[in-house]
Write a protein that holds these residues in place. Structure first.
Motif, PDB file in Angstrom:
ATOM      1  N   GLY A 136       0.789  -1.217   0.000  1.00 54.14           N
ATOM      2  CA  GLY A 136       0.000   0.000   0.000  1.00 54.14           C
ATOM      3  C   GLY A 136       0.824   1.271   0.000  1.00 54.14           C
ATOM      4  N   ARG A 137       0.190   2.330  -0.441  1.00 49.04           N
ATOM      5  CA  ARG A 137       0.758   3.671  -0.401  1.00 49.04           C
ATOM      6  C   ARG A 137      -0.340   4.649   0.017  1.00 49.04           C
ATOM      7  NH1 ARG A 137       5.087   2.086  -0.035  1.00 49.04           N
ATOM      8  NH2 ARG A 137       6.932   2.399  -1.357  1.00 49.04           N
ATOM      9  N   THR A 138       0.017   5.625   0.827  1.00 51.73           N
ATOM     10  CA  THR A 138      -0.909   6.686   1.195  1.00 51.73           C
ATOM     11  C   THR A 138      -0.308   8.031   0.808  1.00 51.73           C
ATOM     12  OG1 THR A 138       0.014   6.823   3.440  1.00 51.73           O
ATOM     13  CG2 THR A 138      -1.916   5.398   3.119  1.00 51.73           C
ATOM     14  N   HIS A 139      -1.183   9.010   0.580  1.00 47.44           N
ATOM     15  CA  HIS A 139      -0.743  10.341   0.164  1.00 47.44           C
ATOM     16  C   HIS A 139      -1.481  11.407   0.968  1.00 47.44           C
ATOM     17  CE1 HIS A 139       1.252   8.576  -3.341  1.00 47.44           C
ATOM     18  NE2 HIS A 139       0.141   7.877  -3.542  1.00 47.44           N
ATOM     19  N   GLN A 140      -0.783  12.482   1.252  1.00 44.42           N
ATOM     20  CA  GLN A 140      -1.377  13.658   1.883  1.00 44.42           C
ATOM     21  C   GLN A 140      -0.959  14.858   1.046  1.00 44.42           C
ATOM     22  OE1 GLN A 140      -0.054  15.753   5.616  1.00 44.42           O
ATOM     23  NE2 GLN A 140      -1.712  14.542   6.529  1.00 44.42           N
ATOM     24  N   LYS A 141      -1.744  15.152   0.012  1.00 39.05           N
ATOM     25  CA  LYS A 141      -1.388  16.163  -0.983  1.00 39.05           C
ATOM     26  C   LYS A 141      -2.332  17.357  -1.015  1.00 39.05           C
ATOM     27  CE  LYS A 141       2.055  13.764  -2.782  1.00 39.05           C
ATOM     28  NZ  LYS A 141       3.460  14.233  -2.723  1.00 39.05           N
ATOM     29  N   LEU A 142      -3.614  17.128  -0.738  1.00 35.89           N
ATOM     30  CA  LEU A 142      -4.626  18.172  -0.894  1.00 35.89           C
ATOM     31  C   LEU A 142      -5.285  18.564   0.422  1.00 35.89           C
ATOM     32  CD1 LEU A 142      -6.371  16.809  -4.125  1.00 35.89           C
ATOM     33  CD2 LEU A 142      -4.487  18.442  -3.972  1.00 35.89           C
ATOM     34  N   GLY A 143      -5.391  17.616   1.350  1.00 37.02           N
ATOM     35  CA  GLY A 143      -6.129  17.889   2.577  1.00 37.02           C
ATOM     36  C   GLY A 143      -5.425  18.809   3.542  1.00 37.02           C
ATOM     37  N   ASN A 144      -4.101  18.940   3.424  1.00 38.98           N
ATOM     38  CA  ASN A 144      -3.338  19.761   4.358  1.00 38.98           C
ATOM     39  C   ASN A 144      -3.100  21.178   3.857  1.00 38.98           C
ATOM     40  OD1 ASN A 144      -1.619  19.028   2.330  1.00 38.98           O
ATOM     41  ND2 ASN A 144       0.068  18.377   3.660  1.00 38.98           N
ATOM     42  N   ARG A 145      -3.946  21.620   2.919  1.00 44.58           N
ATOM     43  CA  ARG A 145      -3.896  23.000   2.462  1.00 44.58           C
ATOM     44  C   ARG A 145      -5.323  23.479   2.204  1.00 44.58           C
ATOM     45  NH1 ARG A 145      -1.389  21.201  -3.336  1.00 44.58           N
ATOM     46  NH2 ARG A 145      -3.275  21.417  -4.602  1.00 44.58           N
ATOM     47  N   LYS A 146      -5.515  24.768   2.278  1.00 49.17           N
ATOM     48  CA  LYS A 146      -6.846  25.330   2.109  1.00 49.17           C
ATOM     49  C   LYS A 146      -7.334  25.134   0.680  1.00 49.17           C
ATOM     50  CE  LYS A 146      -9.511  29.459   3.288  1.00 49.17           C
ATOM     51  NZ  LYS A 146      -9.434  30.847   3.801  1.00 49.17           N
ATOM     52  N   GLY A 147      -8.622  24.797   0.526  1.00 51.92           N
ATOM     53  CA  GLY A 147      -9.154  24.567  -0.805  1.00 51.92           C
ATOM     54  C   GLY A 147     -10.671  24.509  -0.797  1.00 51.92           C
ATOM     55  N   VAL A 148     -11.234  24.191  -1.948  1.00 48.09           N
ATOM     56  CA  VAL A 148     -12.677  24.077  -2.087  1.00 48.09           C
ATOM     57  C   VAL A 148     -13.166  22.818  -1.375  1.00 48.09           C
ATOM     58  CG1 VAL A 148     -14.582  23.791  -3.727  1.00 48.09           C
ATOM     59  CG2 VAL A 148     -12.655  25.300  -4.293  1.00 48.09           C
ATOM     60  N   GLY A 149     -14.203  22.959  -0.575  1.00 49.84           N
ATOM     61  CA  GLY A 149     -14.774  21.815   0.128  1.00 49.84           C
ATOM     62  C   GLY A 149     -16.200  21.562  -0.298  1.00 49.84           C
ATOM     63  N   LEU A 150     -16.468  20.414  -0.903  1.00 48.36           N
ATOM     64  CA  LEU A 150     -17.820  20.079  -1.329  1.00 48.36           C
ATOM     65  C   LEU A 150     -18.647  19.484  -0.186  1.00 48.36           C
ATOM     66  CD1 LEU A 150     -17.122  18.572  -4.876  1.00 48.36           C
ATOM     67  CD2 LEU A 150     -17.675  20.933  -4.247  1.00 48.36           C
ATOM     68  N   MET A 151     -17.996  19.223   0.954  1.00 51.39           N
ATOM     69  CA  MET A 151     -18.710  18.710   2.122  1.00 51.39           C
ATOM     70  C   MET A 151     -18.410  19.578   3.340  1.00 51.39           C
ATOM     71  SD  MET A 151     -18.183  14.584   1.501  1.00 51.39           S
ATOM     72  CE  MET A 151     -19.296  14.109   2.812  1.00 51.39           C
ATOM     73  N   GLY A 152     -18.313  20.884   3.104  1.00 50.92           N
ATOM     74  CA  GLY A 152     -18.031  21.830   4.171  1.00 50.92           C
ATOM     75  C   GLY A 152     -16.545  22.121   4.287  1.00 50.92           C
ATOM     76  N   ASP A 153     -16.228  23.149   5.054  1.00 51.89           N
ATOM     77  CA  ASP A 153     -14.827  23.503   5.281  1.00 51.89           C
ATOM     78  C   ASP A 153     -14.225  22.571   6.328  1.00 51.89           C
ATOM     79  OD1 ASP A 153     -14.999  25.653   3.505  1.00 51.89           O
ATOM     80  OD2 ASP A 153     -15.715  27.003   5.088  1.00 51.89           O
ATOM     81  N   TRP A 154     -13.013  22.118   6.075  1.00 53.75           N
ATOM     82  CA  TRP A 154     -12.342  21.237   7.020  1.00 53.75           C
ATOM     83  C   TRP A 154     -11.169  21.964   7.659  1.00 53.75           C
ATOM     84  CZ3 TRP A 154     -11.535  21.233   1.846  1.00 53.75           C
ATOM     85  CH2 TRP A 154     -10.216  21.261   1.388  1.00 53.75           C
ATOM     86  N   ASP A 155     -10.686  21.420   8.757  1.00 52.66           N
ATOM     87  CA  ASP A 155      -9.559  22.010   9.485  1.00 52.66           C
ATOM     88  C   ASP A 155      -8.261  21.564   8.820  1.00 52.66           C
ATOM     89  OD1 ASP A 155      -7.819  23.124  11.284  1.00 52.66           O
ATOM     90  OD2 ASP A 155      -8.430  21.904  12.989  1.00 52.66           O
ATOM     91  N   TRP A 156      -7.897  22.248   7.739  1.00 52.91           N
ATOM     92  CA  TRP A 156      -6.740  21.822   6.944  1.00 52.91           C
ATOM     93  C   TRP A 156      -5.424  22.011   7.691  1.00 52.91           C
ATOM     94  CZ3 TRP A 156      -3.175  25.621   5.729  1.00 52.91           C
ATOM     95  CH2 TRP A 156      -3.608  26.951   5.841  1.00 52.91           C
ATOM     96  N   GLU A 157      -5.405  22.904   8.670  1.00 56.97           N
ATOM     97  CA  GLU A 157      -4.165  23.140   9.426  1.00 56.97           C
ATOM     98  C   GLU A 157      -3.866  22.007  10.408  1.00 56.97           C
ATOM     99  OE1 GLU A 157      -3.537  27.841   9.830  1.00 56.97           O
ATOM    100  OE2 GLU A 157      -5.421  27.150  10.731  1.00 56.97           O
ATOM    101  N   ASN A 158      -4.889  21.212  10.740  1.00 58.02           N
ATOM    102  CA  ASN A 158      -4.696  20.068  11.648  1.00 58.02           C
ATOM    103  C   ASN A 158      -5.125  18.772  10.976  1.00 58.02           C
ATOM    104  OD1 ASN A 158      -3.876  21.488  14.213  1.00 58.02           O
ATOM    105  ND2 ASN A 158      -5.827  22.517  13.828  1.00 58.02           N
TER     106      ASN A 158
END
Length: 347
Positions: free
Chosen positions: A204-226
């Motif tokens: 397996g491989r996992t990626h953290q590329k988009l969730g840890n920066r501010k962006g468009v949220g189709l399911m609400g705003d998330w806490d991208w800084e944490n």
């Protein structure tokens, strides 16, 4: 066990309010939800008032001590599944636990052993098993219409679908991201349709590329800084019967569609895509695409709760059993271990 089934709810979050409580109510006089517990007691009190539940508690331990219950729904963050499930089983309750089973394989195994020792039902909230597409295809696979299923593909991918509520982006409380939240549903559905073959290895491989920066949220705003989870996981699983499974799951990915949940199977007599259901075969020197003209409309959550109630009242075996939960947990944790080490994990 006689009607009505006395049910308690552990956890007063969205899955309790949106899936468990309304569907227990649909069971009518066969079920009486008598108590709800949450560490935030005010939430338990509010939900108790909304659904006319007589008792609300600030801990599941207090609820299990103070109220006589037959069954419990466990709807808390993943970190707390094991202690809540084990306590409920030891208190003499049947348990419907939300997915995934646990945080670790050891926890899943302990939960299964406790259920066996207590002689109580333990089943998991894999509501896609109860979807009409899966139920229909299961009848086809069991009749041998697909033959030897030797390959599967699993997709659970959102374009920008990071949940903006709850603790979905908190690795300490959830254990992971899309793999254990949406990917687990399609993975379980695939394994169920394949007959839950014994896993041999996983890479397996996992990626953290988009969730840890501010962006468009189709399911609400998330806490991208944490944001402490993966936003994508990819894996290949091999099984001891020679079959393989490839999985892709993401909360956020640069793809066309907002949401794709799909299981594809390939066997030596036929193949299938599940959502929507289409079966591919070769018969009488002709390549066929087969689609059902009609499927029932009742939803997976409703059937999941209804059938849990029936199993509790009638003593029958649920469609999801603890041993499968252990097997699934091994694959999930194997994917994360492989992603951390860069090595193939063998079982």
């Amino acid at each position: 066990m006689s009607d009505p089934l006395r049910v308690g709810i552990i956890g007063a979050g969205g899955i309790s309010r949106g899936a468990h409580l309304p569907n227990y109510q649909k069971c009518g006089e066969r079920v009486n939800v008598v108590a709800i517990a949450d560490v935030a007691k005010d939430r338990a009190v509010a939900l108790a008032e909304e659904f006319s539940i007589p008792h609300a508690f600030g801990s599941f331990e207090e609820m299990l001590t103070e109220v006589d219950l037959d069954a419990v729904s466990v709807c808390v963050p993943n970190k707390f599944h094991a202690p809540a499930v084990i306590a409920a089983l030891e208190a003499g309750c049947h348990v419907l636990c939300e997915k995934p089973p646990a945080m670790t394989v050891a926890e899943a195994e302990q939960m299964a052993k406790t259920a066996e020792k207590a002689g109580k039902i333990l089943t998991y909230g894999f509501h896609y098993r109860h979807q009409p597409e899966v139920e229909t295809l299961k009848r086809f696979t069991e009749a041998g219409e697909l033959g030897d299923i030797y390959s599967a593909r699993v997709h659970a991918i959102r374009r920008r679908g990071i949940p903006g509520w709850g603790v979905f982006t908190n690795k300490e409380l959830q254990g992971g991201g899309p793999l254990i939240d949406i990917g687990v549903h399609m993975l379980d559905a695939a394994l169920y349709l394949m007959g839950y073959p014994e896993p041999e290895s996983v890479y397996g491989r996992t990626h953290q590329k988009l969730g840890n920066r501010k962006g468009v949220g189709l399911m609400g705003d998330w806490d991208w800084e944490n944001f402490s989870i993966e936003d994508m996981a990819i894996a290949m699983v091999t099984f001891k019967n020679g079959a393989t499974l490839v999985l892709e799951t993401a909360f956020a990915a640069n793809v066309e569609k907002a949401d794709v949940m799909q299981v594809s199977l390939m066997g030596d007599k036929g193949g299938a895509d599940v959502f929507p259901l289409k079966i591919y075969q070769e018969k009488h020197e002709t390549l066929l695409d087969v689609t059902p003209a009609y499927l029932p409309k009742k939803g997976g959550h409703e059937l999941e709760v209804q059938r849990f109630v029936e199993c509790c009242l009638n003593g029958t075996t649920p469609v999801s059993v603890p041993e499968q939960g252990v097997a699934l947990q091994k694959i999930i944790n194997g994917i994360y271990e492989s992603a951390d080490t860069g090595e193939v994990v063998r079982f």
